[in-house]
Motif scaffolding. Sequence first.
Motif, short mmCIF file in Angstrom:
data_model
loop_
_atom_site.label_atom_id
_atom_site.label_comp_id
_atom_site.label_asym_id
_atom_site.label_seq_id
_atom_site.Cartn_x
_atom_site.Cartn_y
_atom_site.Cartn_z
N ALA A 1 16.06 -7.22 -22.63
CA ALA A 1 16.84 -8.46 -22.71
C ALA A 1 17.86 -8.43 -23.84
CB ALA A 1 15.89 -9.66 -22.86
N GLY A 2 18.47 -7.28 -24.04
CA GLY A 2 19.54 -7.17 -25.02
C GLY A 2 19.08 -6.92 -26.45
N THR A 3 17.79 -6.81 -26.67
CA THR A 3 17.26 -6.54 -28.01
C THR A 3 16.59 -5.18 -28.03
OG1 THR A 3 16.88 -8.90 -28.43
CG2 THR A 3 15.70 -7.34 -29.82
N VAL A 4 16.92 -4.38 -29.05
CA VAL A 4 16.33 -3.06 -29.21
C VAL A 4 15.26 -3.14 -30.29
CG1 VAL A 4 16.72 -0.63 -29.66
CG2 VAL A 4 18.52 -1.99 -28.56
N HIS A 5 14.03 -2.80 -29.93
CA HIS A 5 12.90 -2.83 -30.86
C HIS A 5 12.61 -1.41 -31.34
CE1 HIS A 5 11.90 -6.95 -29.49
NE2 HIS A 5 12.28 -6.50 -28.30
N VAL A 6 12.59 -1.20 -32.65
CA VAL A 6 12.25 0.11 -33.20
C VAL A 6 10.73 0.20 -33.34
CG1 VAL A 6 12.45 1.65 -35.17
CG2 VAL A 6 14.43 0.32 -34.45
N VAL A 7 10.15 1.20 -32.71
CA VAL A 7 8.71 1.42 -32.78
C VAL A 7 8.37 2.28 -33.99
CG1 VAL A 7 6.72 2.43 -31.58
CG2 VAL A 7 8.43 1.12 -30.31
N GLY B 1 25.55 1.46 -24.59
CA GLY B 1 25.19 0.39 -23.67
C GLY B 1 23.76 0.43 -23.20
N LEU B 2 22.87 1.01 -24.02
CA LEU B 2 21.46 1.14 -23.66
C LEU B 2 20.63 0.12 -24.42
CD1 LEU B 2 21.24 5.04 -23.66
CD2 LEU B 2 21.28 3.54 -21.66
N THR B 3 20.87 -1.15 -24.15
CA THR B 3 20.19 -2.22 -24.88
C THR B 3 19.33 -3.10 -23.99
OG1 THR B 3 22.13 -3.65 -24.67
CG2 THR B 3 21.97 -2.28 -26.67
N ASP B 4 19.12 -2.69 -22.75
CA ASP B 4 18.28 -3.49 -21.86
C ASP B 4 17.57 -2.59 -20.86
OD1 ASP B 4 17.07 -5.62 -20.66
OD2 ASP B 4 18.80 -6.23 -19.48
N GLY B 5 16.26 -2.70 -20.83
CA GLY B 5 15.48 -1.96 -19.84
C GLY B 5 15.36 -0.48 -20.12
N VAL B 6 15.32 -0.10 -21.41
CA VAL B 6 15.30 1.32 -21.76
C VAL B 6 14.24 1.60 -22.83
CG1 VAL B 6 16.63 3.27 -22.66
CG2 VAL B 6 17.77 1.51 -21.32
N VAL B 7 13.45 2.62 -22.62
CA VAL B 7 12.67 3.23 -23.69
C VAL B 7 13.44 4.50 -24.07
CG1 VAL B 7 10.48 4.28 -24.36
CG2 VAL B 7 10.51 2.30 -22.82
N ALA B 8 13.80 4.63 -25.35
CA ALA B 8 14.68 5.73 -25.75
C ALA B 8 14.09 6.55 -26.88
CB ALA B 8 16.05 5.19 -26.16
N HIS B 9 14.51 7.80 -26.90
CA HIS B 9 14.10 8.79 -27.90
C HIS B 9 15.39 9.38 -28.45
CE1 HIS B 9 12.01 12.33 -29.53
NE2 HIS B 9 12.76 13.11 -28.78
N THR B 10 15.82 8.91 -29.62
CA THR B 10 17.10 9.31 -30.20
C THR B 10 16.87 10.30 -31.33
OG1 THR B 10 18.03 7.13 -29.66
CG2 THR B 10 19.23 8.48 -31.26
N GLU B 11 17.41 11.50 -31.18
CA GLU B 11 17.21 12.56 -32.17
C GLU B 11 18.33 12.54 -33.19
OE1 GLU B 11 16.95 15.90 -29.54
OE2 GLU B 11 14.81 15.60 -29.19
N ILE B 12 17.95 12.64 -34.46
CA ILE B 12 18.90 12.47 -35.56
C ILE B 12 18.65 13.51 -36.63
CG2 ILE B 12 19.55 10.92 -37.46
CD1 ILE B 12 18.96 8.59 -35.54
N LYS B 13 19.73 14.09 -37.16
CA LYS B 13 19.66 14.98 -38.32
C LYS B 13 19.97 14.17 -39.58
CE LYS B 13 19.35 19.63 -37.48
NZ LYS B 13 18.73 20.64 -38.35
#
Length: 418
Positions: A219-225, A269-281
């Motif tokens: 619903a437009g909110t990204v929750h950091v696990v 544009g991945l802020t609704d209906g997504v479980v994401a795994h973002t890799e960062i250096k």
Amino acid sequence: MPHLLVVESWVGSMSRLLPRAIREGGHEFTFLTRDLHHYLRSAPEGTAHPLLGARNVITADTNDVEALLPEVERLHGALGFDGVITSCDYYLPTVARIAGRLGLPGPGPEAVENACRKDDTRRILAGAGLPGPRFAVHEEWADLTRAAREIGYPLVAKPVDLCAGMYVRRVDDEAQLGEVVRALADFPVNARGQVRTPAVLLEELLDGPEVSVETVSHAGTVHVVGVTDKSVGGAPAFIETGHMFPAALTAADTEAAEQTALTALKALGLTDGVVAHTEIKLTSAGPRVVEVNPRPAGNRITELVRHVTGIDLAAAFVDVALGRAPDLRRTGTGLKSAAVGFLVPDRTGTLEALDGAGLRHADGVLEMQLAEPGKAVKAAGSNNEYLGHVMTGDADGLGARDRAEGLLAGLRAGLVIR
């Protein structure tokens, strides 16, 4: 009872976690695949693959999206789907197209396609002003060599549309670049029979440790696990040799990684209906995005998160696919950290000996899976050639990684490949 359409899957841990999450959530699913035998072969001898416990198992050409869409519409009319999902990167864009066609929950198809194409991700993040490595994308050799000189060696060369670190290589000179380009040219079709894009992505080599940020969007909110760390080996390849959750970072580095991931997800544009795994250096110049994966983390990270927090990312994946608010409440698990270490072969041959019997009940062991003697072994060039793994937990602090590494050292001591 909500009814999910599952389109293909990886055959690793997520192929078990996802059916379990669907079942435990009180839902049912129909499984759609182009090659049923792909899953039959991956099940342990004498057992049925969990995906084949679906209410319906239907075969169709999942690689022909234009023909698949009307077929899925007909199935929807007969069976009634409430959501559509996949754990396999190669079918994430297909699932997004299906969701859009059927009016089901999910992120926009363009957003998913851009995240699944490493070159498109780079362009969009750069256009949004997010700092990143210098990069170039070309197909022709002359263009690649010119771009490599402009970026400067050493650099990283990678395909734009493969997974699990396949053919991602550190390149120190033009001769090594030629080796990568030739290897990619000899791999024109991916493991699921899809024709690959011949473009090669060149990137500036980034310094610093790598982490991943696990998030759930609804619903437009990204929750950091949380943030997971990563160890990498197998140079010049970039093979994941282990992970720990949560990452042993300073509060400032954790915040920087999380904010970078949130900015990247918003830009894509991945802020609704997504479980994401973002890799960062976490480079000396600040955090830099490696890639954004619009699905739950693989390589046992999803299990590590659950061991520490009680949050089930597979269940959250199911929830958001159904348009429901995910349950992200943390529960007491008794562990402060959990880690996994992978046994990575460095030579080709036949596995003659690998005995973990004396280590399976060591302090903190949560899980140990090892290949059986007689297995054909290939010197690892990606995350697809592991000989096994050990998973550990620590109830007192961030000691899970050290436990896993110590156990891996014991396993390596008894490893024999002829």
